[in-house]
Design a protein around this motif. Structure first.
Motif, short mmCIF file in Angstrom:
data_model
loop_
_atom_site.label_atom_id
_atom_site.label_comp_id
_atom_site.label_asym_id
_atom_site.label_seq_id
_atom_site.Cartn_x
_atom_site.Cartn_y
_atom_site.Cartn_z
N THR A 21 0.84 -1.20 0.00
CA THR A 21 0.00 0.00 0.00
C THR A 21 0.87 1.26 0.00
O THR A 21 0.56 2.24 -0.68
CB THR A 21 -0.93 0.00 1.22
N ALA A 22 1.98 1.22 0.73
CA ALA A 22 2.89 2.37 0.74
C ALA A 22 3.56 2.53 -0.62
O ALA A 22 3.82 3.66 -1.06
CB ALA A 22 3.93 2.20 1.84
N TYR A 23 3.85 1.44 -1.30
CA TYR A 23 4.44 1.49 -2.63
C TYR A 23 3.50 2.18 -3.61
O TYR A 23 3.94 2.87 -4.53
CB TYR A 23 4.79 0.07 -3.09
N ARG A 24 2.20 2.02 -3.39
CA ARG A 24 1.20 2.66 -4.25
C ARG A 24 0.93 4.12 -3.84
O ARG A 24 0.00 4.73 -4.34
CB ARG A 24 -0.11 1.88 -4.20
N ARG A 25 1.72 4.63 -2.93
CA ARG A 25 1.68 6.01 -2.45
C ARG A 25 0.38 6.35 -1.69
O ARG A 25 -0.12 7.46 -1.76
CB ARG A 25 1.91 6.99 -3.59
N ARG A 26 -0.11 5.39 -0.98
CA ARG A 26 -1.24 5.62 -0.07
C ARG A 26 -0.70 5.46 1.34
O ARG A 26 -0.95 4.47 2.02
CB ARG A 26 -2.35 4.63 -0.36
N PHE A 27 0.03 6.48 1.77
CA PHE A 27 0.80 6.38 3.00
C PHE A 27 -0.08 6.36 4.25
O PHE A 27 0.23 5.65 5.21
CB PHE A 27 1.81 7.52 3.08
N THR A 31 -0.06 3.29 6.83
CA THR A 31 0.26 3.45 8.25
C THR A 31 -0.80 2.79 9.12
O THR A 31 -0.48 2.14 10.12
CB THR A 31 0.39 4.94 8.58
#
Length: 147
Positions: A21-27, A31
C-alpha cells in the motif's frame, strides 16, 4: 504455541500488505494497516495470548465474567428505571413539594355555592379581557426583545 505462530503470521502478512500500500503512495492507509498488523504480535510478546488461552478454559474465569455481566445489567436497569421514574428519590421529593407550592390557595377552598339562587343556575363565565387584549402579554414580550 499455535496461537503465537498464527498471530505472528497475521502480523507478517499485514506488514506486507502495508508495504504494498505504501508502494502505491497511499501512506495514510499503509500506516493504519501497519498499526493494525502490529497488534497481534504485540499481544504475543506481552503474554496476553497465553493469558487469554488460560482464561478461556477456566470455569472460574467464566463465572467471574458472568458476575460482571450481571452487575452491569443491574446498573443499566437501575439507570433506566431512574430515568423513567423521574430521577432520584431526592429529586422526586423536591418536585412534589414544588408542585404542592404551585397550587393556588383558592383551589383548596370549597366550591360550594353560598346562595340557593346561584345553586340552581350556573354562574356566567366572566370575561375580564377583550379579544384584542388577549395578545397584550405576547406584545409585551416581543417589545421587550425589540421585535
Amino acid at each position: 504455541m499455535i496461537a503465537e505462530t498464527v498471530f505472528s503470521a497475521v502480523s507478517a502478512a499485514g506488514l506486507g500488505i502495508a508495504a504494498i500500500t505504501a508502494y502505491r503512495r497511499r501512506f495514510l492507509r499503509a500506516t493504519r494497516i501497519a498499526a493494525y498488523s502490529l497488534v497481534p504480535i504485540g499481544l504475543v510478546l506481552t503474554g496476553a495470548v497465553e493469558w487469554a488461552a488460560d482464561t478461556a478454559f477456566s470455569p472460574t474465569a467464566w463465572a467471574g465474567f458472568g458476575l460482571l455481566g450481571a452487575a452491569w445489567l443491574l446498573f443499566v436497569s437501575t439507570r433506566a428505571v431512574e430515568r423513567r421514574g423521574g430521577g432520584t428519590r431526592k429529586e422526586r421529593k423536591a418536585a412534589r413539594s414544588a408542585q404542592r407550592d404551585a397550587v393556588a390557595p383558592a383551589a383548596s377552598a370549597p366550591s360550594l355555592p353560598q346562595d340557593s339562587r346561584t345553586a340552581t343556575r350556573p354562574a356566567p363565565a366572566a370575561r375580564t379581557t377583550e379579544p384584542a387584549d388577549d395578545f397584550s402579554d405576547i406584545e409585551a414580550i416581543l417589545k421587550k426583545h425589540g421585535i
